[in-house]
Design a protein around this motif. Structure first.
Motif, mmCIF file in Angstrom:
data_model
loop_
_atom_site.group_PDB
_atom_site.id
_atom_site.type_symbol
_atom_site.label_atom_id
_atom_site.label_comp_id
_atom_site.label_asym_id
_atom_site.label_seq_id
_atom_site.Cartn_x
_atom_site.Cartn_y
_atom_site.Cartn_z
ATOM 1 N N SER A 272 0.829 -1.198 0.000
ATOM 2 C CA SER A 272 0.000 0.000 0.000
ATOM 3 C C SER A 272 0.869 1.256 0.000
ATOM 4 O O SER A 272 1.935 1.291 0.629
ATOM 5 C CB SER A 272 -0.913 0.014 1.223
ATOM 6 O OG SER A 272 -1.819 -1.079 1.167
ATOM 7 N N PHE A 273 0.408 2.273 -0.704
ATOM 8 C CA PHE A 273 1.106 3.551 -0.790
ATOM 9 C C PHE A 273 0.159 4.671 -0.393
ATOM 10 O O PHE A 273 -0.990 4.718 -0.848
ATOM 11 C CB PHE A 273 1.604 3.795 -2.219
ATOM 12 C CG PHE A 273 2.696 2.856 -2.648
ATOM 13 C CD1 PHE A 273 4.031 3.213 -2.510
ATOM 14 C CD2 PHE A 273 2.386 1.615 -3.188
ATOM 15 C CE1 PHE A 273 5.040 2.349 -2.906
ATOM 16 C CE2 PHE A 273 3.391 0.756 -3.584
ATOM 17 C CZ PHE A 273 4.723 1.117 -3.437
ATOM 18 N N ARG A 274 0.649 5.568 0.435
ATOM 19 C CA ARG A 274 -0.084 6.787 0.762
ATOM 20 C C ARG A 274 0.217 7.845 -0.295
ATOM 21 O O ARG A 274 1.277 7.806 -0.931
ATOM 22 C CB ARG A 274 0.333 7.328 2.128
ATOM 23 C CG ARG A 274 0.222 6.345 3.263
ATOM 24 C CD ARG A 274 0.619 7.005 4.579
ATOM 25 N NE ARG A 274 1.892 7.716 4.471
ATOM 26 C CZ ARG A 274 3.080 7.154 4.600
ATOM 27 N NH1 ARG A 274 3.173 5.842 4.822
ATOM 28 N NH2 ARG A 274 4.178 7.876 4.506
ATOM 29 N N PRO A 275 -0.668 8.835 -0.471
ATOM 30 C CA PRO A 275 -0.329 9.949 -1.381
ATOM 31 C C PRO A 275 0.950 10.633 -0.916
ATOM 32 O O PRO A 275 1.106 10.956 0.270
ATOM 33 C CB PRO A 275 -1.530 10.892 -1.244
ATOM 34 C CG PRO A 275 -2.641 10.031 -0.748
ATOM 35 C CD PRO A 275 -2.014 8.984 0.112
ATOM 36 N N GLY A 276 1.900 10.809 -1.828
ATOM 37 C CA GLY A 276 3.164 11.448 -1.495
ATOM 38 C C GLY A 276 4.212 10.520 -0.932
ATOM 39 O O GLY A 276 5.352 10.953 -0.682
ATOM 40 N N GLU A 277 3.875 9.233 -0.741
ATOM 41 C CA GLU A 277 4.865 8.290 -0.201
ATOM 42 C C GLU A 277 5.949 8.011 -1.238
ATOM 43 O O GLU A 277 5.681 7.962 -2.441
ATOM 44 C CB GLU A 277 4.196 6.985 0.214
ATOM 45 C CG GLU A 277 5.143 6.022 0.921
ATOM 46 C CD GLU A 277 4.459 4.791 1.465
ATOM 47 O OE1 GLU A 277 5.154 3.937 2.043
ATOM 48 O OE2 GLU A 277 3.221 4.668 1.311
ATOM 49 N N SER A 278 7.169 7.792 -0.762
ATOM 50 C CA SER A 278 8.338 7.651 -1.634
ATOM 51 C C SER A 278 8.852 6.221 -1.680
ATOM 52 O O SER A 278 8.820 5.493 -0.678
ATOM 53 C CB SER A 278 9.457 8.573 -1.119
ATOM 54 O OG SER A 278 10.712 8.192 -1.645
ATOM 55 N N ILE A 279 9.330 5.835 -2.842
ATOM 56 C CA ILE A 279 10.238 4.692 -2.977
ATOM 57 C C ILE A 279 11.607 5.289 -3.273
ATOM 58 O O ILE A 279 11.807 5.938 -4.314
ATOM 59 C CB ILE A 279 9.838 3.747 -4.132
ATOM 60 C CG1 ILE A 279 8.382 3.310 -4.031
ATOM 61 C CG2 ILE A 279 10.766 2.524 -4.142
ATOM 62 C CD1 ILE A 279 7.908 2.511 -5.254
ATOM 63 N N HIS A 280 12.568 5.086 -2.385
ATOM 64 C CA HIS A 280 13.925 5.613 -2.581
ATOM 65 C C HIS A 280 14.669 4.640 -3.502
ATOM 66 O O HIS A 280 14.951 3.509 -3.134
ATOM 67 C CB HIS A 280 14.620 5.718 -1.226
ATOM 68 C CG HIS A 280 15.959 6.378 -1.274
ATOM 69 N ND1 HIS A 280 16.654 6.725 -0.152
ATOM 70 C CD2 HIS A 280 16.754 6.751 -2.321
ATOM 71 C CE1 HIS A 280 17.806 7.284 -0.479
ATOM 72 N NE2 HIS A 280 17.874 7.299 -1.795
ATOM 73 N N THR A 281 14.967 5.088 -4.715
ATOM 74 C CA THR A 281 15.533 4.190 -5.717
ATOM 75 C C THR A 281 17.048 4.309 -5.878
ATOM 76 O O THR A 281 17.695 3.367 -6.347
ATOM 77 C CB THR A 281 14.883 4.428 -7.092
ATOM 78 O OG1 THR A 281 15.002 5.816 -7.432
ATOM 79 C CG2 THR A 281 13.415 4.034 -7.068
ATOM 80 N N GLU A 282 17.624 5.468 -5.534
ATOM 81 C CA GLU A 282 19.068 5.612 -5.726
ATOM 82 C C GLU A 282 19.598 6.758 -4.890
ATOM 83 O O GLU A 282 18.946 7.782 -4.728
ATOM 84 C CB GLU A 282 19.403 5.869 -7.199
ATOM 85 C CG GLU A 282 20.898 5.950 -7.472
ATOM 86 C CD GLU A 282 21.217 6.215 -8.935
ATOM 87 O OE1 GLU A 282 21.688 5.290 -9.599
ATOM 88 O OE2 GLU A 282 20.984 7.341 -9.407
ATOM 89 N N SER A 283 20.794 6.568 -4.360
ATOM 90 C CA SER A 283 21.580 7.666 -3.796
ATOM 91 C C SER A 283 22.849 7.788 -4.622
ATOM 92 O O SER A 283 23.389 6.787 -5.098
ATOM 93 C CB SER A 283 21.950 7.399 -2.334
ATOM 94 O OG SER A 283 20.806 7.400 -1.511
ATOM 95 N N SER A 284 23.322 9.004 -4.804
ATOM 96 C CA SER A 284 24.562 9.241 -5.532
ATOM 97 C C SER A 284 25.423 10.171 -4.681
ATOM 98 O O SER A 284 25.241 11.392 -4.693
ATOM 99 C CB SER A 284 24.281 9.854 -6.908
ATOM 100 O OG SER A 284 25.474 10.006 -7.644
ATOM 101 N N TYR A 285 26.348 9.560 -3.921
ATOM 102 C CA TYR A 285 27.203 10.321 -3.012
ATOM 103 C C TYR A 285 28.266 11.080 -3.788
ATOM 104 O O TYR A 285 28.822 10.580 -4.775
ATOM 105 C CB TYR A 285 27.883 9.379 -2.016
ATOM 106 C CG TYR A 285 26.971 8.937 -0.885
ATOM 107 C CD1 TYR A 285 26.972 9.611 0.333
ATOM 108 C CD2 TYR A 285 26.109 7.861 -1.045
ATOM 109 C CE1 TYR A 285 26.134 9.207 1.372
ATOM 110 C CE2 TYR A 285 25.267 7.457 -0.021
ATOM 111 C CZ TYR A 285 25.292 8.132 1.191
ATOM 112 O OH TYR A 285 24.459 7.744 2.206
ATOM 113 N N LYS A 286 28.527 12.288 -3.328
ATOM 114 C CA LYS A 286 29.566 13.134 -3.901
ATOM 115 C C LYS A 286 30.669 13.302 -2.857
ATOM 116 O O LYS A 286 30.394 13.554 -1.682
ATOM 117 C CB LYS A 286 28.999 14.495 -4.295
ATOM 118 C CG LYS A 286 27.713 14.408 -5.132
ATOM 119 C CD LYS A 286 27.861 13.559 -6.386
ATOM 120 C CE LYS A 286 26.532 13.393 -7.107
ATOM 121 N NZ LYS A 286 26.626 12.478 -8.271
#
Length: 323
Positions: A272-286
């Protein structure tokens, strides 16, 4: 991936690679906050979309790294032993590796990637263009231990990890990868690695939110892949791409944001997903140069030499396995 997710994935008639994908998806979407691994971006469509991203005007990493490899290539290959085997972790398009292969008398080239079909196609093209070079592709997840081909036993080993992919790992994962690469390559190993540098936040934002929307398609394609390969029923149009810079953690984050309340079914499980809920798909560290040097040192490597472009947007490092 948790035990229940693994058991559920194994109950379906998948091959080993798809079962791993299924287990990771179920396990990661069961967490809070939800996430997906960026390594699953790269099916055939995702790989093509990423190649389109690399030539976008906003996306600086590829052209900047290529510029360093072209302008400083002679310096880079001067520290590589003649006859060494070049092992590329996560081999993709061959543009960058060709710059090294053309300048250095390597004894062999070993591209390693999880996508076997793409890997073999690239290997075939290289064999035609470098007929005297032994090319030995390995289909494997380069983030886990794998065996090198018997044909390169006895050759000096040099790892190649361009493209700032290291930044997609959490810091503890980056250390684990670098330690694993050191173990795979052996005690006297060297490594050439690309690392993206900290810079103006607007430049970073534009690079991951291009005007043409290609990065958005790339991000959303992971949902298309879940639908196709795992029988999911994501309404892809009900999610939108968002990239933001997390200043505290020195990273760009890519998310898929639910536009409305919804329930998605994958392999008999509901998410289930709420409106505005996120799936974090990638981080790109600098990284800063100092922070990367410390990371390498903590992972069993010493930095022999570093090169950057004039504007210090990107860096390439030559590492040596340390005692």
């Amino acid at each position: 991936m948790n035990v229940h997710a693994a058991a559920l994935a194994q109950s379906y008639p998948f091959d080993e690679q798809t079962s791993a994908f299924a287990g990771d998806v179920i396990g990661n979407l069961s967490q809070f906050p939800k996430r997906l691994s960026p390594k699953y971006f790269y099916d055939a469509v995702g790989s093509e979309l990423f190649e389109q991203i690399t030539v976008l005007p906003e996306y600086y990493p590829t052209r900047t790294e290529l510029g360093i490899l072209r302008s400083r290539g002679d310096e880079i290959v001067s520290i590589i032993p003649k006859g060494a085997a070049l092992v590329e972790f996560g081999a993709g398009a061959t543009t960058k590796v060709r710059l090294l292969l053309a300048r250095c008398a390597f004894g062999a080239y070993v591209p390693v990637d999880i996508s076997g079909d793409f890997l073999n196609a690239q290997a075939s093209a290289l064999r035609k263009d470098f007929p005297d070079l032994g090319v030995y592709p390995v289909a494997a997840d380069f983030t886990a231990p794998f065996a090198l081909p018997a044909e390169i036993e006895g050759m000096p080993k040099v790892g190649f990890f361009p493209g700032s992919t290291l930044g997609n790992f959490e810091p503890h994962e980056a250390r684990a990868f670098l330690r694993s690469a050191r173990d795979i390559l052996g005690e006297a190993a060297q490594m050439i690695i690309g690392v993206d540098l900290e810079k103006n936040e607007r430049v970073l934002y534009d690079a991951y939110n291009d005007a043409a929307g290609v990065t958005a398609k790339f991000n959303l394609n992971v949902l298309v892949r879940i639908n196709r390969e795992l029988g999911g029923n994501f309404d892809v149009s009900a999610f939108m791409h968002r990239s933001v810079y997390n200043r505290e953690r020195h990273r760009i984050e890519m998310h898929l944001i639910a536009k409305k309340a919804q329930t998605v079914r994958i392999l008999g499980r509901n998410f289930s997903f709420r409106p505005g809920e996120s799936i974090h798909t990638e981080s790109s560290y600098k990284y800063s140069l100092d922070r990367f040097t410390a990371l390498a040192s903590d992972s069993g490597w010493s930095v022999r030499e570093s090169w950057t472009d004039r504007d210090r947007m990107f860096s390439v490092h030559a590492l040596a396995a340390s005692g």
